[in-house]
Scaffold this motif. Structure first.
Motif, PDB file in Angstrom:
ATOM      1  N   TYR A  16     -43.760 -18.024  10.915  1.00  0.00           N
ATOM      2  CA  TYR A  16     -42.447 -18.495  11.333  1.00  0.00           C
ATOM      3  C   TYR A  16     -41.555 -17.331  11.752  1.00  0.00           C
ATOM      4  O   TYR A  16     -40.885 -17.390  12.778  1.00  0.00           O
ATOM      5  CB  TYR A  16     -41.792 -19.282  10.187  1.00  0.00           C
ATOM      6  CG  TYR A  16     -40.455 -19.873  10.555  1.00  0.00           C
ATOM      7  CD1 TYR A  16     -40.382 -21.051  11.291  1.00  0.00           C
ATOM      8  CD2 TYR A  16     -39.273 -19.248  10.182  1.00  0.00           C
ATOM      9  CE1 TYR A  16     -39.164 -21.586  11.643  1.00  0.00           C
ATOM     10  CE2 TYR A  16     -38.049 -19.785  10.527  1.00  0.00           C
ATOM     11  CZ  TYR A  16     -38.003 -20.956  11.254  1.00  0.00           C
ATOM     12  OH  TYR A  16     -36.801 -21.477  11.619  1.00  0.00           O
ATOM     13  N   VAL A  25     -44.809 -22.303  19.593  1.00  0.00           N
ATOM     14  CA  VAL A  25     -44.989 -23.755  19.579  1.00  0.00           C
ATOM     15  C   VAL A  25     -46.288 -24.128  20.287  1.00  0.00           C
ATOM     16  O   VAL A  25     -47.004 -25.034  19.849  1.00  0.00           O
ATOM     17  CB  VAL A  25     -43.774 -24.438  20.238  1.00  0.00           C
ATOM     18  CG1 VAL A  25     -43.960 -25.935  20.307  1.00  0.00           C
ATOM     19  CG2 VAL A  25     -42.504 -24.096  19.496  1.00  0.00           C
ATOM     20  N   LEU A  70     -49.179 -23.751  17.930  1.00  0.00           N
ATOM     21  CA  LEU A  70     -49.264 -24.876  17.000  1.00  0.00           C
ATOM     22  C   LEU A  70     -49.898 -26.093  17.658  1.00  0.00           C
ATOM     23  O   LEU A  70     -50.747 -26.768  17.064  1.00  0.00           O
ATOM     24  CB  LEU A  70     -47.873 -25.235  16.477  1.00  0.00           C
ATOM     25  CG  LEU A  70     -47.290 -24.329  15.418  1.00  0.00           C
ATOM     26  CD1 LEU A  70     -45.868 -24.759  15.098  1.00  0.00           C
ATOM     27  CD2 LEU A  70     -48.133 -24.366  14.174  1.00  0.00           C
ATOM     28  N   ILE A 107     -42.205 -20.085  24.467  1.00  0.00           N
ATOM     29  CA  ILE A 107     -42.988 -21.258  24.107  1.00  0.00           C
ATOM     30  C   ILE A 107     -44.256 -20.869  23.357  1.00  0.00           C
ATOM     31  O   ILE A 107     -44.995 -21.726  22.902  1.00  0.00           O
ATOM     32  CB  ILE A 107     -43.311 -22.082  25.367  1.00  0.00           C
ATOM     33  CG1 ILE A 107     -43.888 -23.430  25.008  1.00  0.00           C
ATOM     34  CG2 ILE A 107     -44.283 -21.331  26.244  1.00  0.00           C
ATOM     35  CD1 ILE A 107     -43.267 -24.554  25.698  1.00  0.00           C
ATOM     36  N   ILE A 109     -41.401 -18.017  15.648  1.00  0.00           N
ATOM     37  CA  ILE A 109     -40.411 -19.076  15.791  1.00  0.00           C
ATOM     38  C   ILE A 109     -38.991 -18.541  15.605  1.00  0.00           C
ATOM     39  O   ILE A 109     -38.106 -18.808  16.400  1.00  0.00           O
ATOM     40  CB  ILE A 109     -40.676 -20.214  14.778  1.00  0.00           C
ATOM     41  CG1 ILE A 109     -42.114 -20.731  14.899  1.00  0.00           C
ATOM     42  CG2 ILE A 109     -39.682 -21.339  14.960  1.00  0.00           C
ATOM     43  CD1 ILE A 109     -42.475 -21.347  16.217  1.00  0.00           C
TER      44      ILE A 109
END
Length: 91
Positions: free
Chosen positions: A49, A63, A66, A60, A53
């Motif tokens: 994270y 994400v 993921l 991008i 993130i």
């Protein structure tokens, strides 16, 4: 300039820093209790994270990783069904 190299014990090393000969002792030092596994997953999540993130100029990439991971895992879970679906005759 003097540079000092301190010997780090195998227990304190990360997995990527462990040599192949040290792998058995490194695995033996891990905490495989439920609380140890939960804390390892939590540390991994926090590291991911904070790296991908929680950044100032985010993209991008985090994400997308993921989503790609989710697609790959769902394909692996459904592979047996997909494999048998290929051999069926539709007539």
């Amino acid at each position: 300039m003097l540079s000092f190299f301190f010997a780090v014990s195998v227990v304190e090393k990360r997995l990527m820093d462990v040599k192949l000969g040290e792998l058995g002792s490194w695995l033996g030092a891990r905490d495989f209790t439920p609380n140890g596994i939960i804390s390892a997953v939590r540390r991994g999540h926090d590291r991911y994270y904070n790296k991908y993130i929680n950044v100032k100029k985010g993209g991008i990439g985090g994400v997308a990783m993921l989503i790609v991971g989710y697609v790959a895992i769902s394909y692996l879970w459904e592979y047996d069904h997909i494999k048998h679906d290929r051999w069926r005759k539709y007539h």
